[in-house]
Design a protein around this motif. Structure first.
Motif, PDB file in Angstrom:
ATOM      1  N   UNK A 190       0.759  -1.263  -0.102  1.00 55.63           N
ATOM      2  CA  UNK A 190       0.019   0.083  -0.073  1.00 55.63           C
ATOM      3  C   UNK A 190       0.922   1.155   0.036  1.00 55.63           C
ATOM      4  N   UNK A 191       0.452   2.173  -0.818  1.00 56.66           N
ATOM      5  CA  UNK A 191       1.459   3.503  -0.891  1.00 56.66           C
ATOM      6  C   UNK A 191       1.054   4.386   0.457  1.00 56.66           C
ATOM      7  N   UNK A 233      -7.281   1.372  -1.991  1.00 58.13           N
ATOM      8  CA  UNK A 233      -7.121  -0.140  -2.607  1.00 58.13           C
ATOM      9  C   UNK A 233      -8.053  -0.263  -3.762  1.00 58.13           C
ATOM     10  N   UNK A 281      -2.329   4.484  -6.465  1.00 59.50           N
ATOM     11  CA  UNK A 281      -1.146   4.995  -6.944  1.00 59.50           C
ATOM     12  C   UNK A 281       0.069   3.912  -7.562  1.00 59.50           C
ATOM     13  N   UNK A 282       0.309   3.005  -6.598  1.00 63.58           N
ATOM     14  CA  UNK A 282       1.138   1.736  -7.091  1.00 63.58           C
ATOM     15  C   UNK A 282       0.545   1.171  -8.420  1.00 63.58           C
ATOM     16  N   UNK A 297       2.244  -9.549  -2.243  1.00 59.50           N
ATOM     17  CA  UNK A 297       1.582  -9.235  -1.067  1.00 59.50           C
ATOM     18  C   UNK A 297       2.191 -10.245   0.084  1.00 59.50           C
ATOM     19  N   UNK A 356       0.450  11.032 -10.078  1.00 55.69           N
ATOM     20  CA  UNK A 356      -0.605  11.926  -9.408  1.00 55.69           C
ATOM     21  C   UNK A 356      -1.356  12.764 -10.262  1.00 55.69           C
ATOM     22  N   UNK A 412      -5.765   8.397  -4.500  1.00 53.37           N
ATOM     23  CA  UNK A 412      -4.654   7.875  -4.632  1.00 53.37           C
ATOM     24  C   UNK A 412      -3.907   6.685  -3.672  1.00 53.37           C
ATOM     25  N   UNK A 413      -4.416   6.714  -2.368  1.00 54.84           N
ATOM     26  CA  UNK A 413      -4.059   5.762  -1.403  1.00 54.84           C
ATOM     27  C   UNK A 413      -5.028   4.501  -1.165  1.00 54.84           C
ATOM     28  N   UNK A 473      -3.441  -5.525  -3.307  1.00 52.82           N
ATOM     29  CA  UNK A 473      -2.713  -5.288  -2.345  1.00 52.82           C
ATOM     30  C   UNK A 473      -1.920  -4.094  -2.417  1.00 52.82           C
ATOM     31  N   UNK A 474      -1.884  -3.371  -3.675  1.00 49.26           N
ATOM     32  CA  UNK A 474      -1.094  -2.203  -3.799  1.00 49.26           C
ATOM     33  C   UNK A 474      -2.216  -0.999  -3.968  1.00 49.26           C
ATOM     34  N   UNK A 475      -1.861   0.208  -3.756  1.00 52.22           N
ATOM     35  CA  UNK A 475      -2.629   1.223  -3.812  1.00 52.22           C
ATOM     36  C   UNK A 475      -2.937   1.590  -5.258  1.00 52.22           C
TER      37      UNK A 475
END
Lengths: 300, 264
Positions: free
Chosen positions: A1-2, B134, B97-98, A17, B119, B131-132, B93-95
């Motif tokens: 997670x960012x 999920x 943004x990611x 993950x 962004x 952005x953040x 599992x990534x935002x």
């Protein structure tokens, strides 16, 4: 997670993950394998040390056997042989043993005080060689013959070969076990890496289609499995050290002692226990890398 | 840019799912790909984004034959192709943004180099406030926009979108189409696979129709009126598309309007 750091900069999360406990059984299996591998390595080292000690003892000494001859005083012959031996270059010390010593050597087989006094027994003269000197076998035998003594010189060659063969067998056994355990660990990790890859196909596919190179994807799994192998290896090595210490502190039968690792806290043994987790980590990393690369090549 | 010459494709020993495909996607062109389910659209897209190789014929990308391309060069070519999947293929599992930054990250760039661009892109697709988040918490339309942002963040030369409006309402579909048109105006070659004929009618663009593995290419309306028919032809210059978009005549709704109320 960012997340954003203090400067407001985006900090990227890990691409793989968290395992969510999926790797726990693998950790246990790897720790057990490393534990057994450490015991094998210590065993191989113990066998090597024991054989070195025994062959060194045997190689640094000779034995003169005084044959009993009717009409001769064996004790006097033994004393004379010890005296003459000292005159031969390369000989440091001699000890002539009497009939009592010879009877003591036979006692385990024939019992105490069971030997008739007139039973002819060979007497033994121990000869200690000077350091770094080749055994003067021929010179000594010649000196004995020249003095007319009924003596034969034994360089223990028969025993040295037997000890070396035994030590080599024990070492081969321990190293074979080590190789088998390493192969088993590699296979288990490769299997686990494949399972992990299958469970993360969404990740690998997304990465692949975004232009990730195979080595980039493999690196993700490689790093994870290296850390897992390292931690499991550390746990296994620690337990192996404890077990080895406990075994060494307790009494073990003489014929078992040869095969048990000998805990002396020397540099090499500590080094083995430190290297084991690193090797486990590297083995895990390499297995994971090969498994992931092969899988990616098959699927894409 | 992308060229197919007598391409056939089959899976294993089965029959060919694509037969005798020959076409050329010029740089900066815009084309729809349509056809009934099972016609081979996904297989054709897989060939275009290098996830499959043809059983016969020649597929070339940027002048390189895909069948003789060394494996090590595939990732470098893929970075020049953006793909929007029907099922998004976002990583929960990534935002957001990611997910969008993924193509940049795998190419070895540092987040400090691209954070601002990502962004800005997310703001452009209307997800500046997510952005953040999920992807699991986003609506279908938002996921679609994340997938599109990820596909274009690397400024690909070719963008392939598989049913990009399939999971969104009409209004969102229009906005996404507008997004593709804007990208095309910037020079990106677009292949948009869709079942939505209404969407196809909105733009004066060539339509590639797959049927039983065969491809039929219909030129844009403006060229058909000149040539007088629906005959197969190479895909023409995107000029007509751009003119239509810039005039706004092909759009029934204002595609620049505010975001719709997406719900997860």
């Amino acid at each position: 997670m960012t997340i954003a750091d203090q400067s407001g900069q985006q900090v990227s999360g890990p691409l793989l993950p968290p395992d969510g406990g999926r790797d726990r059984p693998l950790f246990l299996v790897a720790a057990i394998l490393v534990f057994l591998a450490c015991l094998s390595a210590l065993g191989a080292r113990g066998a090597w040390q024991a054989s070195q000690q025994w062959t060194s003892d045997l190689e640094s000494s000779l034995t003169i056997q005084i044959r009993p001859v009717e009409g001769r005083d064996a004790d006097a012959d033994a004393q004379e042989a010890a005296r003459i031996a000292l005159t031969v270059p390369g000989i440091d010390k001699t000890v002539a043993h009497d009939r009592t010593h010879a009877e003591a050597l036979l006692a385990p087989w024939l019992g105490q005080d069971n030997l008739p006094d007139d039973l002819p027994l060979p007497l033994i003269v121990d000869v200690e060689l000077a350091r770094n000197e080749a055994p003067p076998l021929d010179a000594l035998q010649s000196a004995m013959d020249a003095a007319g003594l009924p003596a034969s010189v034994d360089d223990h060659g028969r025993w040295i070969d037997a000890v070396r063969t035994s030590a080599r067998s024990a070492q081969t056994l321990a190293l074979s076990l080590l190789a088998l355990l390493t192969a088993a660990a590699a296979a288990v990790v490769a299997f686990a890496a494949r399972a992990s890859l299958v469970a993360r196909l969404d990740v690998t596919d997304a990465l692949h289609l975004c232009g990730a190179e195979d080595k980039f994807i493999a690196q993700l799994f490689q790093t994870r499995f290296f850390l897992l192998g390292l931690k499991a290896g550390a746990a296994g090595a620690l337990v192996a050290a404890l077990v080895s210490m406990l075994v060494s502190m307790g009494e073990s039968p003489a014929d078992m002692a040869f095969f048990l690792p000998n805990w002396r806290l020397d540099t090499i043994e500590i080094g083995l226990l430190i290297i084991a987790p690193i090797l486990a980590g590297l083995t895990a990393a390499l297995s994971a890398r090969l498994a992931v690369t092969a899988d990616l090549r098959d699927r894409w | 840019m992308v060229r197919f010459d007598n391409v056939g494709m089959r899976y294993g020993p089965g029959p060919e799912v694509l037969r005798d495909l020959s076409f050329d996607l010029p740089r900066g062109s815009f084309q729809f790909l349509t056809g009934p389910s099972g016609a081979g659209k996904t297989s054709l897209l897989r060939l275009i984004y290098l996830a499959a190789r043809p059983s016969r014929g020649l597929v070339s990308f940027f002048g390189r034959d895909s069948s003789t391309l060394p494996r090590a060069e595939l990732p470098l070519l893929r970075r020049r192709i953006g793909v929007v999947f029907q099922e998004f293929k976002l990583l929960n599992h990534l935002s957001v943004f990611d997910n969008v930054a993924l193509p940049l990250r795998v190419s070895g760039r540092q987040s400090s180099d691209y954070a601002e661009d990502v962004i800005e892109l997310l703001n452009w697709v209307g997800l500046g406030d997510k952005i953040t988040a999920s992807p699991a918490t986003l609506s279908g339309g938002e996921k679609q926009r994340v997938a599109i942002a990820r596909a274009v963040v690397n400024q690909p030369e070719v963008l392939i979108a598989d049913e990009p409006t399939g999971n969104v309402d009409h209004e969102m579909g229009m906005r996404l189409l507008r997004l593709f048109v804007e990208l095309n105006k910037l020079g990106t070659t677009i292949v948009l696979a869709t079942h939505d004929l209404q969407l196809v009618r909105m733009l004066d663009a060539p339509v590639m129709t797959l049927s039983n593995g065969h491809l039929h290419i219909r030129p844009p309306r403006s060229e058909r009126s000149v040539s007088g028919g629906d005959a197969d032809s190479p895909i023409p210059s995107p000029l007509a598309v751009r003119e239509a978009v810039e005039s706004g005549a092909a759009f029934e709704t204002d595609l620049h309007s505010d975001q719709s109320e997406d719900t997860p």
